[in-house]
Design an enzyme around this catalytic site. Structure first.
Site, short mmCIF file in Angstrom:
data_model
loop_
_atom_site.label_atom_id
_atom_site.label_comp_id
_atom_site.label_asym_id
_atom_site.label_seq_id
_atom_site.Cartn_x
_atom_site.Cartn_y
_atom_site.Cartn_z
N ASP A 1 0.84 -1.20 0.00
CA ASP A 1 0.00 0.00 0.00
C ASP A 1 0.87 1.25 0.00
O ASP A 1 2.02 1.22 0.49
CB ASP A 1 -0.90 0.02 1.23
CG ASP A 1 -2.01 -1.02 1.17
OD1 ASP A 1 -2.40 -1.40 0.06
OD2 ASP A 1 -2.49 -1.44 2.24
N ASP B 1 -6.67 1.89 8.04
CA ASP B 1 -5.36 2.52 8.19
C ASP B 1 -5.53 4.03 8.18
O ASP B 1 -6.65 4.54 8.37
CB ASP B 1 -4.37 2.04 7.12
CG ASP B 1 -4.75 2.47 5.70
OD1 ASP B 1 -5.76 3.18 5.52
OD2 ASP B 1 -4.02 2.08 4.75
N ARG C 1 -3.77 -4.67 7.45
CA ARG C 1 -4.83 -3.73 7.85
C ARG C 1 -6.02 -4.48 8.45
O ARG C 1 -6.60 -4.06 9.45
CB ARG C 1 -5.30 -2.92 6.64
CG ARG C 1 -4.34 -1.81 6.23
CD ARG C 1 -4.95 -0.98 5.13
NE ARG C 1 -4.96 -1.65 3.84
CZ ARG C 1 -5.86 -1.42 2.88
NH1 ARG C 1 -6.86 -0.59 3.09
NH2 ARG C 1 -5.77 -2.04 1.73
#
Length: 240
Positions: A56, A98, A190
């Site tokens: 990410d 997140d 996450r």
């Protein structure tokens, strides 16, 4: 593992035959940003360039980029176990699990203690079913989930089987806890953060993430992407 290097600290690359490049992905770069940076540095060579295992944008750490004929090894590289370190923030949840989105719910953490936290960790070691975050790159009906989430669409998510081989807390300073996780391909850290909070009847989101290892490859052996691409361009300029 880096190859043997020359006096400038780099191996004698052969991108056409194929290179496996270990990159330390910078914060807020997408994995595709890294691939495009390397692909552009290699122009005018028309080479296949791809990465094994997406990170990410808010994560840093090891990203394996392959060129040329070694792009055929990407599937095998992606299948290897991964190691991560990072931080969960307890006492709140976010829609993306997140820091991409702001907290939408808050919880009291004053009653939580170290024994509770470490006991909950053990619940997640082994094979388990995990739901991907709504804000993720998983495709549903040919479209990324994050695209649907940004339009406010509700999608019925399907769980995936993943394996957590190790999950330990390395620092506890509420509302933050630092962790180390070793897991299988396809594990969303996450989602682990979100589920960790739920298991405590609380909330949690991922506030920091770094991939330190993928299979036998370690981030300690990785290149800085800007330094590497500058080196590649210098090779072209000197005709090497």
């Amino acid at each position: 593992m880096k190859q043997e290097t020359n006096e400038k600290g780099y191996p004698d690359f052969n991108f056409l035959a194929g290179e496996r490049l270990l990159i330390d992905k910078p914060y807020q770069w997408t994995s595709f940003d890294v691939v495009n940076k390397i692909r552009n540095a290699l122009k005018p060579l028309k080479l296949k360039v791809g990465h094994a295992g997406t990170l990410d944008p808010l994560a840093t750490g090891l990203l394996i980029v392959c060129t040329g004929k070694l792009t055929k090894t990407i599937d095998a590289l992606q299948a290897q176990e991964k190691e991560y370190i990072g931080t969960f923030t307890l006492g709140a949840t976010t829609p993306s699990y997140d820091l991409e989105t702001s907290p939408n719910q808050y919880f009291d953490v004053s009653h939580l203690d170290e024994e509770q936290l470490r006991n909950v960790c053990q619940r997640f070691v082994g094979e388990l079913e995990q739901y991907p975050p709504a804000h993720s790159a998983v495709k549903v009906d040919g479209e990324r989930l994050y695209e649907k989430a940004r339009r406010g669409e509700n999608v019925e998510l399907k769980p995936r089987k993943v394996s957590i081989f190790a999950f330990e807390l390395t620092r506890i300073h509420l509302p933050e806890v630092d962790f180390r996780v070793v897991c299988s391909k396809g594990t969303y850290i996450r989602s682990l953060a979100h589920d960790f909070g739920k298991a405590l009847s609380n909330g949690a989101y991922l506030s920091k993430l770094r991939r330190t290892r993928s299979g036998q490859f370690h981030v300690a052996d990785a290149y800085d992407v800007l330094e590497l691409t500058n080196h590649i361009r210098s090779l072209k300029e000197t005709g090497c």
